[in-house]
Write an enzyme that holds these catalytic residues in place. Structure first.
Site, PDB file in Angstrom:
ATOM      1  N   SER A   9       0.850  -1.192   0.000  1.00 14.76           N
ATOM      2  CA  SER A   9       0.000   0.000   0.000  1.00 14.76           C
ATOM      3  C   SER A   9       0.887   1.243   0.000  1.00 14.76           C
ATOM      4  CB  SER A   9      -0.884   0.009   1.253  1.00 14.76           C
ATOM      5  OG  SER A   9      -1.379   1.315   1.461  1.00 14.76           O
ATOM      6  N   ASP A  36      -4.484   3.736  -1.758  1.00 15.46           N
ATOM      7  CA  ASP A  36      -5.530   4.058  -0.779  1.00 15.46           C
ATOM      8  C   ASP A  36      -6.029   5.481  -0.954  1.00 15.46           C
ATOM      9  OD1 ASP A  36      -3.813   2.021   1.526  1.00 15.46           O
ATOM     10  OD2 ASP A  36      -5.867   1.730   0.829  1.00 15.46           O
ATOM     11  N   MET A  38      -8.518   8.405  -0.010  1.00 15.37           N
ATOM     12  CA  MET A  38      -9.354   8.796   1.132  1.00 15.37           C
ATOM     13  C   MET A  38      -9.864  10.222   0.925  1.00 15.37           C
ATOM     14  SD  MET A  38      -6.919   7.364   4.162  1.00 15.37           S
ATOM     15  CE  MET A  38      -6.306   5.677   4.076  1.00 15.37           C
ATOM     16  N   HIS A  67      -8.179   1.244  -3.987  1.00  9.78           N
ATOM     17  CA  HIS A  67      -9.128   1.105  -2.875  1.00  9.78           C
ATOM     18  C   HIS A  67      -9.665   2.483  -2.553  1.00  9.78           C
ATOM     19  CE1 HIS A  67      -9.510   0.148   1.733  1.00  9.78           C
ATOM     20  NE2 HIS A  67     -10.691   0.256   1.148  1.00  9.78           N
ATOM     21  N   MET A  69     -11.794   4.804  -0.470  1.00  3.22           N
ATOM     22  CA  MET A  69     -12.498   5.011   0.789  1.00  3.22           C
ATOM     23  C   MET A  69     -13.138   6.397   0.708  1.00  3.22           C
ATOM     24  SD  MET A  69      -9.483   3.454   3.128  1.00  3.22           S
ATOM     25  CE  MET A  69      -8.334   3.596   1.775  1.00  3.22           C
ATOM     26  N   MET A 141     -11.498  -5.496   5.499  1.00  2.00           N
ATOM     27  CA  MET A 141     -10.689  -4.542   6.256  1.00  2.00           C
ATOM     28  C   MET A 141     -10.388  -5.132   7.628  1.00  2.00           C
ATOM     29  SD  MET A 141      -9.996  -2.133   4.305  1.00  2.00           S
ATOM     30  CE  MET A 141      -9.134  -1.141   5.533  1.00  2.00           C
ATOM     31  N   ASP A 179      -6.693  -6.291   4.393  1.00  5.18           N
ATOM     32  CA  ASP A 179      -6.041  -4.992   4.362  1.00  5.18           C
ATOM     33  C   ASP A 179      -5.997  -4.354   5.745  1.00  5.18           C
ATOM     34  OD1 ASP A 179      -6.830  -1.948   2.444  1.00  5.18           O
ATOM     35  OD2 ASP A 179      -5.115  -2.518   3.696  1.00  5.18           O
TER      36      ASP A 179
HETATM   37  C1  DX5 Z   1      -6.248   1.781   5.613  1.00  6.84           C
HETATM   38  C2  DX5 Z   1      -5.799   1.345   4.220  1.00  6.84           C
HETATM   39  C3  DX5 Z   1      -4.774   0.246   4.268  1.00  6.84           C
HETATM   40  C4  DX5 Z   1      -3.500   0.674   4.983  1.00  6.84           C
HETATM   41  C5  DX5 Z   1      -2.657  -0.543   5.286  1.00  6.84           C
HETATM   42  O1  DX5 Z   1      -7.392   2.586   5.490  1.00  6.84           O
HETATM   43  O2  DX5 Z   1      -6.887   0.885   3.466  1.00  6.84           O
HETATM   44  O3  DX5 Z   1      -4.459  -0.187   2.942  1.00  6.84           O
HETATM   45  O4  DX5 Z   1      -2.768   1.549   4.156  1.00  6.84           O
HETATM   46  O5  DX5 Z   1      -1.574  -0.086   6.057  1.00  6.84           O
HETATM   47  P1  DX5 Z   1      -0.895  -1.044   7.152  1.00  6.84           P
HETATM   48  O6  DX5 Z   1      -0.403  -2.236   6.368  1.00  6.84           O
HETATM   49  O7  DX5 Z   1       0.198  -0.190   7.708  1.00  6.84           O
HETATM   50  O8  DX5 Z   1      -1.960  -1.401   8.136  1.00  6.84           O
HETATM   51 ZN    ZN Z   2      -6.435  -0.094   1.492  1.00  2.01          ZN
END
Ligand code: DX5
Ligand code: ZN
Length: 217
Positions: A9, A36, A38, A67, A69, A141, A179
Site C-alpha cells: 500500500s 488508498d 481517502m 481502494h 475510501m 478490512m 487490508d
Molecule cells: C487503511 C488502508 C490500508 C492501509 C494498510 O485505510 O486501506 O491499505 O494503508 O496499512 P498497514 O499495512 O500499515 O496497516
Molecule cells: Zn487499502
C-alpha cells in the site's frame, strides 16, 4: 502449493521518492500495487486522488489495485478507471442501497475492469453474499479504514474463513483480499484463513522493502 499475492500500500511509501519505492516493490516481486484513496468524509483522513493515480499507474507493470475510501463511489468510479485502476474496490458502507452497489459493480465491469467490494470491521460479512457472483474481489478490512500502521483486528479471520467457504462451495472466481495490520506474524494467520491477496503498508515500507516483502511471502 497455493500462491499468495502481496499488494504493497503506497499510503506508507516515501512520497518524496515515490517512483523509487514503487520500482523497489516491483523488483521485489509484488504483483499488485495498492492505492488508498481517502476523501476526508467517508474516513477522517485525506490521502491522494486521481492526478497521483494518473501519473503513476502506467509507470510500473504491477496491477493497479485501487481502494477508494470515499463517499459516492458511483459518481467517481469511471474517473478512477480512466486514471488507470485495474481493480477498483469501493465500500459497501458508502452505498445507500444494494441497488447502488450493483450499479457501481456494473460501471466497473462495463469498462472491462475488475470490481472489488470492501467491508469495514463492524460490517457483517454476510452483506457481500448477494454480490459475490459478480465480484472479482472482496476486501476484508482488518483495521478501521483511514490510516496505516494500525493493529490487526483478529475477528477479520472469521470473515476470511466464511468467504473462503462460500466462494469455494459456489465455485465463484472472486478473490479474497485483506487490508490492515499485516506483518510477518499476521500474514500467516490470514493465509491459513484462506486469503488470496495481502495488502501491506507500514510493515513493507519501513526499512528494507525487499526483505520485508520476503518475510511475508
Ligand atoms: C487503511 C488502508 C490500508 C492501509 C494498510 O485505510 O486501506 O491499505 O494503508 O496499512 P498497514 O499495512 O500499515 O496497516
Ligand atoms: Zn487499502
Amino acid at each position: 502449493m497455493k500462491k499468495y499475492y502481496i499488494a504493497p500500500s503506497i499510503l506508507s511509501a516515501n512520497f518524496n521518492n515515490l517512483s523509487k519505492d514503487i520500482l523497489s516493490c516491483q523488483e521485489a516481486g509484488a504483483e499488485y500495487l495498492h492505492f488508498d484513496v481517502m476523501d476526508g468524509h467517508f474516513v477522517n483522513n485525506i490521502s491522494f486522488g486521481i492526478p497521483v493515480l494518473e501519473s503513476i499507474s502506467h509507470s510500473h507493470n504491477m496491477i493497479n489495485d485501487v481502494h477508494i475510501m470515499i463517499e459516492n463511489p458511483k459518481k467517481y468510479a469511471k474517473r478512477f478507471l480512466d486514471a488507470g485502476a485495474d481493480i477498483l474496490t469501493f465500500h459497501y458502507e458508502a452505498c445507500n442501497s444494494e441497488e447502488e452497489v450493483k450499479e457501481v459493480i456494473s460501471i466497473i465491469k462495463e469498462n472491462n475492469k475488475k470490481a472489488g467490494l470492501s467491508i469495514k470491521p463492524n460490517t457483517p460479512v454476510e452483506v457481500v453474499i448477494p454480490f459475490l457472483k459478480d465480484l472479482d474481489l472482496v476486501l476484508v478490512m482488518s483495521v478501521e479504514p483511514g490510516f496505516g500502521g494500525q493493529s490487526f483486528i483478529e475477528s477479520s479471520l472469521d470473515k476470511i474463513r466464511f468467504l473462503r467457504e462460500v466462494i469455494d462451495q459456489k465455485g465463484y472466481s472472486c478473490l479474497i483480499e485483506v487490508d490492515g495490520g499485516i506483518n510477518n506474524l499476521t500474514a500467516q494467520l490470514v493465509k491459513d484463513a484462506g486469503v488470496d491477496i495481502l495488502v501491506c503498508g507500514s510493515y513493507i515500507f519501513k526499512g528494507d522493502i525487499k526483505k520485508n516483502m520476503e518475510s511475508i511471502e
